[in-house]
Scaffold this motif. Structure first.
Motif, PDB file in Angstrom:
ATOM      1  N   CYS A 169       0.832  -1.213   0.000  1.00 47.15           N
ATOM      2  CA  CYS A 169       0.000   0.000   0.000  1.00 47.15           C
ATOM      3  C   CYS A 169       0.863   1.259   0.000  1.00 47.15           C
ATOM      4  O   CYS A 169       0.512   2.266  -0.616  1.00 47.15           O
ATOM      5  N   LEU A 170       1.983   1.196   0.716  1.00 51.39           N
ATOM      6  CA  LEU A 170       2.855   2.354   0.876  1.00 51.39           C
ATOM      7  C   LEU A 170       4.168   2.167   0.119  1.00 51.39           C
ATOM      8  O   LEU A 170       5.191   2.757   0.475  1.00 51.39           O
ATOM      9  N   GLN A 171       4.121   1.370  -0.959  1.00 57.65           N
ATOM     10  CA  GLN A 171       5.340   1.053  -1.691  1.00 57.65           C
ATOM     11  C   GLN A 171       6.028   2.289  -2.273  1.00 57.65           C
ATOM     12  O   GLN A 171       7.263   2.358  -2.333  1.00 57.65           O
ATOM     13  N   GLU A 172       5.260   3.304  -2.635  1.00 56.97           N
ATOM     14  CA  GLU A 172       5.861   4.534  -3.170  1.00 56.97           C
ATOM     15  C   GLU A 172       6.769   5.187  -2.130  1.00 56.97           C
ATOM     16  O   GLU A 172       7.884   5.622  -2.431  1.00 56.97           O
ATOM     17  N   LYS A 173       6.282   5.236  -0.897  1.00 54.48           N
ATOM     18  CA  LYS A 173       7.073   5.842   0.180  1.00 54.48           C
ATOM     19  C   LYS A 173       8.220   4.932   0.616  1.00 54.48           C
ATOM     20  O   LYS A 173       9.301   5.402   0.976  1.00 54.48           O
ATOM     21  N   LEU A 174       8.004   3.616   0.558  1.00 58.91           N
ATOM     22  CA  LEU A 174       9.043   2.677   0.959  1.00 58.91           C
ATOM     23  C   LEU A 174      10.175   2.628  -0.068  1.00 58.91           C
ATOM     24  O   LEU A 174      11.354   2.676   0.294  1.00 58.91           O
ATOM     25  N   PHE A 175       9.835   2.552  -1.335  1.00 55.66           N
ATOM     26  CA  PHE A 175      10.870   2.550  -2.372  1.00 55.66           C
ATOM     27  C   PHE A 175      11.587   3.898  -2.437  1.00 55.66           C
ATOM     28  O   PHE A 175      12.780   3.972  -2.719  1.00 55.66           O
TER      29      PHE A 175
ATOM     30  N   VAL B  34      -4.594  -1.506  13.386  1.00 57.33           N
ATOM     31  CA  VAL B  34      -4.460  -2.771  12.649  1.00 57.33           C
ATOM     32  C   VAL B  34      -3.419  -3.639  13.330  1.00 57.33           C
ATOM     33  O   VAL B  34      -2.292  -3.206  13.568  1.00 57.33           O
ATOM     34  N   LYS B  35      -3.794  -4.882  13.607  1.00 57.37           N
ATOM     35  CA  LYS B  35      -2.932  -5.779  14.382  1.00 57.37           C
ATOM     36  C   LYS B  35      -2.039  -6.661  13.501  1.00 57.37           C
ATOM     37  O   LYS B  35      -1.027  -7.185  13.956  1.00 57.37           O
ATOM     38  N   PHE B  36      -2.418  -6.814  12.222  1.00 53.77           N
ATOM     39  CA  PHE B  36      -1.684  -7.727  11.337  1.00 53.77           C
ATOM     40  C   PHE B  36      -1.141  -6.990  10.119  1.00 53.77           C
ATOM     41  O   PHE B  36      -1.835  -6.158   9.525  1.00 53.77           O
ATOM     42  N   VAL B  37       0.093  -7.324   9.736  1.00 52.44           N
ATOM     43  CA  VAL B  37       0.722  -6.686   8.577  1.00 52.44           C
ATOM     44  C   VAL B  37       1.249  -7.746   7.616  1.00 52.44           C
ATOM     45  O   VAL B  37       1.761  -8.786   8.031  1.00 52.44           O
ATOM     46  N   GLU B  38       1.110  -7.456   6.335  1.00 53.27           N
ATOM     47  CA  GLU B  38       1.678  -8.308   5.292  1.00 53.27           C
ATOM     48  C   GLU B  38       2.992  -7.674   4.848  1.00 53.27           C
ATOM     49  O   GLU B  38       3.007  -6.526   4.399  1.00 53.27           O
ATOM     50  N   LEU B  39       4.080  -8.415   4.985  1.00 55.36           N
ATOM     51  CA  LEU B  39       5.403  -7.894   4.657  1.00 55.36           C
ATOM     52  C   LEU B  39       5.919  -8.503   3.359  1.00 55.36           C
ATOM     53  O   LEU B  39       5.655  -9.666   3.062  1.00 55.36           O
ATOM     54  N   LEU B  40       6.663  -7.708   2.584  1.00 49.37           N
ATOM     55  CA  LEU B  40       7.221  -8.150   1.312  1.00 49.37           C
ATOM     56  C   LEU B  40       8.734  -8.230   1.405  1.00 49.37           C
ATOM     57  O   LEU B  40       9.367  -7.379   2.044  1.00 49.37           O
ATOM     58  N   ASP B  41       9.309  -9.224   0.729  1.00 51.77           N
ATOM     59  CA  ASP B  41      10.761  -9.395   0.828  1.00 51.77           C
ATOM     60  C   ASP B  41      11.531  -8.230   0.214  1.00 51.77           C
ATOM     61  O   ASP B  41      12.659  -7.948   0.612  1.00 51.77           O
ATOM     62  N   CYS B  42      10.918  -7.505  -0.729  1.00 52.20           N
ATOM     63  CA  CYS B  42      11.620  -6.386  -1.362  1.00 52.20           C
ATOM     64  C   CYS B  42      11.841  -5.214  -0.411  1.00 52.20           C
ATOM     65  O   CYS B  42      12.619  -4.304  -0.709  1.00 52.20           O
ATOM     66  N   PHE B  43      11.168  -5.223   0.730  1.00 54.65           N
ATOM     67  CA  PHE B  43      11.328  -4.143   1.705  1.00 54.65           C
ATOM     68  C   PHE B  43      12.136  -4.566   2.929  1.00 54.65           C
ATOM     69  O   PHE B  43      12.219  -3.829   3.909  1.00 54.65           O
TER      70      PHE B  43
ATOM     71  N   ALA C 205       1.246 -12.421   6.478  1.00 49.28           N
ATOM     72  CA  ALA C 205       1.865 -13.182   5.392  1.00 49.28           C
ATOM     73  C   ALA C 205       3.192 -12.547   5.006  1.00 49.28           C
ATOM     74  O   ALA C 205       3.393 -11.343   5.181  1.00 49.28           O
ATOM     75  N   TYR C 206       4.074 -13.380   4.481  1.00 52.42           N
ATOM     76  CA  TYR C 206       5.343 -12.917   3.934  1.00 52.42           C
ATOM     77  C   TYR C 206       5.263 -13.119   2.429  1.00 52.42           C
ATOM     78  O   TYR C 206       5.011 -14.234   1.953  1.00 52.42           O
ATOM     79  N   SER C 207       5.439 -12.058   1.653  1.00 52.32           N
ATOM     80  CA  SER C 207       5.210 -12.110   0.212  1.00 52.32           C
ATOM     81  C   SER C 207       6.510 -12.032  -0.579  1.00 52.32           C
ATOM     82  O   SER C 207       7.351 -11.169  -0.326  1.00 52.32           O
ATOM     83  N   ILE C 208       6.641 -12.947  -1.540  1.00 49.21           N
ATOM     84  CA  ILE C 208       7.826 -12.973  -2.392  1.00 49.21           C
ATOM     85  C   ILE C 208       7.398 -12.815  -3.852  1.00 49.21           C
ATOM     86  O   ILE C 208       6.215 -12.876  -4.176  1.00 49.21           O
ATOM     87  N   SER C 209       8.384 -12.641  -4.742  1.00 49.17           N
ATOM     88  CA  SER C 209       8.081 -12.373  -6.156  1.00 49.17           C
ATOM     89  C   SER C 209       8.825 -13.360  -7.060  1.00 49.17           C
ATOM     90  O   SER C 209       9.663 -12.973  -7.872  1.00 49.17           O
ATOM     91  N   ASN C 210       8.511 -14.619  -6.911  1.00 47.51           N
ATOM     92  CA  ASN C 210       9.128 -15.658  -7.733  1.00 47.51           C
ATOM     93  C   ASN C 210       8.570 -15.653  -9.158  1.00 47.51           C
ATOM     94  O   ASN C 210       7.471 -15.164  -9.411  1.00 47.51           O
TER      95      ASN C 210
END
Length: 284
Positions: A9-15, A33-42, A65-70
């Motif tokens: 959601c905040l990828q613009e600010k994170l990148f 919000v108690k739960f977060v979905e994290l991506l390996d690129c961050f 969840a932990y999200s990857i980009s295979n």
């Protein structure tokens, strides 16, 4: 059902380095919000993971969840094996972060590759990764994304062919619009195989307006029929979000609904609006 927010959601600010992954977690905490979905690129190595774990513990939060980009659609078999190894290694990261759910992709279509050939490679790779996932207690959730696994029947076919309890669907309700599929009907087809769900809204954009100087064409996507859609705050687009949430609730789904806002404007403001809307629908 449990509400989560994806770091995407905040990828613009994170990148753009305006925000760190720790800032994202604090942002979610501030919004209740108690739960977060994290991506390996961050996440950059063990130090980031250690800091994330410490902050999550401090704030009494968890990773959904932990999200990857295979990408399994690679003509060289050694490249495909490397992607499988990447997936296997990522399972340990997911567990270290405290989640048994890992968002995965199928891969992107390449010139000269038939859909049947690509699907065979995708299934072959998932079959290779699945035994370790089962052993470790990991559920890989395949997102409907692109042309190879964009439609619900394609996702279902890959899951059915893989034949493993470790592979389920991450139903991204917005992405179904980009392959001209009714999101609610897609969710119904995948109902028994959904292990994670992305709440995303898209709104069809008039081409004439999109070409005008005053139109904000940021975060626009072209569907397979040529239609143009733009990311939107939940409830302001064309995806039947209330109907989907009501259906999942009636179906007994107890998993995560993870917000993935991709609209124009300030992403923090848009995500905050999405959180309020989702919470309102979940309370009905």
């Amino acid at each position: 059902m449990k509400l989560s927010v994806s770091a995407w959601c905040l990828q613009e600010k994170l990148f753009g380095k305006e925000m760190t992954i720790l800032d994202f977690i604090r942002f979610c905490h501030e919004n209740g919000v108690k739960f977060v979905e994290l991506l390996d690129c961050f996440l950059s190595g063990e130090r980031d993971i250690k800091e994330v774990k410490e902050l999550l513990k401090e704030l009494d939060m968890k990773v959904s969840a932990y999200s990857i980009s295979n990408d399994f659609v690679l003509s060289d078999s050694s490249d495909r094996r490397s992607q499988v190894e990447y997936m296997k290694k990522s399972m340990d990261t997911a567990l270290e972060l405290g989640t048994g759910i890992m968002r995965v992709f199928s891969g992107n279509n390449k010139d000269g590759m038939s859909l049947d050939m690509a699907e065979d490679w995708i299934v072959e790779c998932f079959q290779e990764a699945a035994p370790l996932a089962e052993q470790k207690g990991i559920t890989m959730v395949l997102e409907n994304h692109g042309l190879l696994a964009g439609k619900s029947y394609q996702v279902k076919n890959i899951i059915d062919r893989t034949c493993s309890k470790a592979l389920k669907s991450n139903a991204d309700v917005g992405n179904f619009m980009l392959v001209n599929e009714n999101p609610l009907e897609a969710v119904k087809l995948l109902k028994d195989q959904i292990g994670f769900l992305h709440l995303k809204d898209l709104k069809k954009v008039d081409l004439a307006e999109a070409d005008s100087a005053e139109a904000d064409t940021k975060e626009c996507y072209t569907a397979i029929d040529g239609s143009v859609y733009q990311g939107a705050v939940l409830g302001k687009g064309d995806v039947p979000i209330p109907e989907i949430i009501a259906y999942m609730k009636a179906s007994g789904y107890q998993g995560f609904l993870s917000i993935e806002f991709e609209g124009p404007g300030d992403p923090a403001e848009g995500t905050t609006e999405c959180i309020a809307y989702a919470r309102q629908e979940l309370d009905k």
